[in-house]
Motif scaffolding. Structure first.
Motif, short mmCIF file in Angstrom:
data_model
loop_
_atom_site.label_atom_id
_atom_site.label_comp_id
_atom_site.label_asym_id
_atom_site.label_seq_id
_atom_site.Cartn_x
_atom_site.Cartn_y
_atom_site.Cartn_z
N ILE A 30 33.43 -7.10 71.07
CA ILE A 30 33.19 -5.40 71.25
C ILE A 30 33.82 -5.30 72.75
CG2 ILE A 30 30.92 -5.88 72.38
CD1 ILE A 30 29.99 -3.14 70.96
N PHE A 31 33.64 -5.99 73.50
CA PHE A 31 34.04 -5.78 74.79
C PHE A 31 35.80 -6.42 75.26
CE2 PHE A 31 29.61 -6.07 75.52
CZ PHE A 31 29.43 -4.97 76.17
N CYS A 32 36.01 -7.44 74.50
CA CYS A 32 37.22 -8.20 74.77
C CYS A 32 37.58 -8.70 73.42
CB CYS A 32 37.24 -9.22 75.75
SG CYS A 32 36.73 -8.82 77.69
N PRO A 33 38.32 -7.72 72.46
CA PRO A 33 38.82 -8.25 71.29
C PRO A 33 40.00 -9.14 71.35
CG PRO A 33 39.22 -6.18 71.43
CD PRO A 33 38.46 -6.42 72.73
N ARG A 38 47.94 -8.79 74.18
CA ARG A 38 48.14 -9.18 75.83
C ARG A 38 47.02 -8.46 76.55
NH1 ARG A 38 54.13 -7.90 77.03
NH2 ARG A 38 52.99 -7.18 78.80
N TRP A 39 46.60 -9.03 77.63
CA TRP A 39 45.66 -8.27 78.51
C TRP A 39 46.12 -6.84 78.99
CZ3 TRP A 39 40.47 -9.06 79.14
CH2 TRP A 39 40.03 -8.41 80.12
N ASP A 40 47.26 -6.81 79.36
CA ASP A 40 47.72 -5.42 79.69
C ASP A 40 47.52 -4.52 78.78
OD1 ASP A 40 50.09 -6.61 78.33
OD2 ASP A 40 51.18 -6.07 80.01
N ARG A 41 47.53 -4.69 77.48
CA ARG A 41 47.56 -3.95 76.29
C ARG A 41 46.02 -3.62 75.88
NH1 ARG A 41 52.49 -6.17 72.84
NH2 ARG A 41 53.89 -5.61 74.49
N MET A 42 45.09 -4.00 76.72
CA MET A 42 43.50 -4.02 76.28
C MET A 42 43.13 -2.32 76.21
SD MET A 42 40.69 -5.76 75.66
CE MET A 42 41.16 -7.37 76.09
N PRO A 43 42.80 -1.88 75.52
CA PRO A 43 42.38 -0.40 75.40
C PRO A 43 41.62 -0.02 76.48
CG PRO A 43 42.01 -1.29 73.34
CD PRO A 43 42.23 -2.53 74.05
N TRP A 77 39.49 -14.57 79.37
CA TRP A 77 39.69 -14.33 78.05
C TRP A 77 40.92 -14.85 77.28
CZ3 TRP A 77 44.25 -10.83 76.50
CH2 TRP A 77 43.99 -10.54 75.48
N ARG A 78 42.07 -15.23 78.14
CA ARG A 78 42.95 -15.92 77.45
C ARG A 78 42.65 -17.50 77.30
NH1 ARG A 78 47.35 -15.79 81.66
NH2 ARG A 78 48.51 -16.99 80.07
N ALA A 79 41.82 -18.03 78.14
CA ALA A 79 41.31 -19.35 77.73
C ALA A 79 40.48 -19.27 76.55
CB ALA A 79 40.74 -19.78 79.14
N TYR A 80 39.75 -18.24 76.40
CA TYR A 80 38.94 -18.35 75.18
C TYR A 80 39.84 -18.07 73.73
CZ TYR A 80 35.73 -16.42 71.63
OH TYR A 80 35.06 -16.16 70.57
N LYS A 81 40.66 -17.27 74.15
CA LYS A 81 41.86 -17.00 72.74
C LYS A 81 42.33 -18.23 72.61
CE LYS A 81 44.80 -13.60 72.05
NZ LYS A 81 45.53 -12.37 72.22
#
Length: 126
Positions: A30-33, A38-43, A77-81
């Motif tokens: 809900i916070f970080c789909p 890419r992170w810079d495309r996070m809404p 977030w990147r590590a989790y992905k």
């Protein structure tokens, strides 16, 4: 209160709690789909929700620390992905096998499908 050093980075036990909090936050779709490439495309709406939750739970000099906090959240977030992708995709599995065993630690169906398509696109399934 999280203490920041002169570079705007956390430097006490409060910052350790904040970093652990960010690690948990990045795992909530809900916070970080993870369907975002890419992170810079996070809404912007998601970024606003993230920051609102951080402000509700932690107190620090937001102006000085925002860059460090958002950079840390991005790294987590990147590590989790990456971890989810490594846990879910194997070269010898086909599409049906991947669909039959979706990742348990991924919240939304949208994220599960995005991971599946990503895995297939990079050749991790036939």
């Amino acid at each position: 209160m999280v203490e920041l050093n002169r570079d705007g980075q956390g430097s006490d036990n409060g910052s350790n709690l904040l970093v652990r909090f960010l690690g948990k936050l990045c795992q909530k779709s809900i916070f970080c789909p993870i369907s975002v490439e890419r992170w810079d495309r996070m809404p912007d709406a998601k970024m606003h929700l993230q920051w609102q939750l951080i402000e509700e739970n932690f107190e620090f000099d937001y102006v000085a620390g925002i860059k460090w906090v958002m950079h840390t959240l991005c790294e987590r977030w990147r590590a989790y992905k990456y971890k989810v992708r490594c846990d879910c995709f194997y070269p010898n599995k086909n599409k049906e096998e991947l669909l039959a065993n979706p990742p348990e630690n991924v919240d939304s169906t949208e994220d599960k499908m995005k991971l599946l398509l990503y895995g297939l696109a990079v050749g991790l399934g036939s």
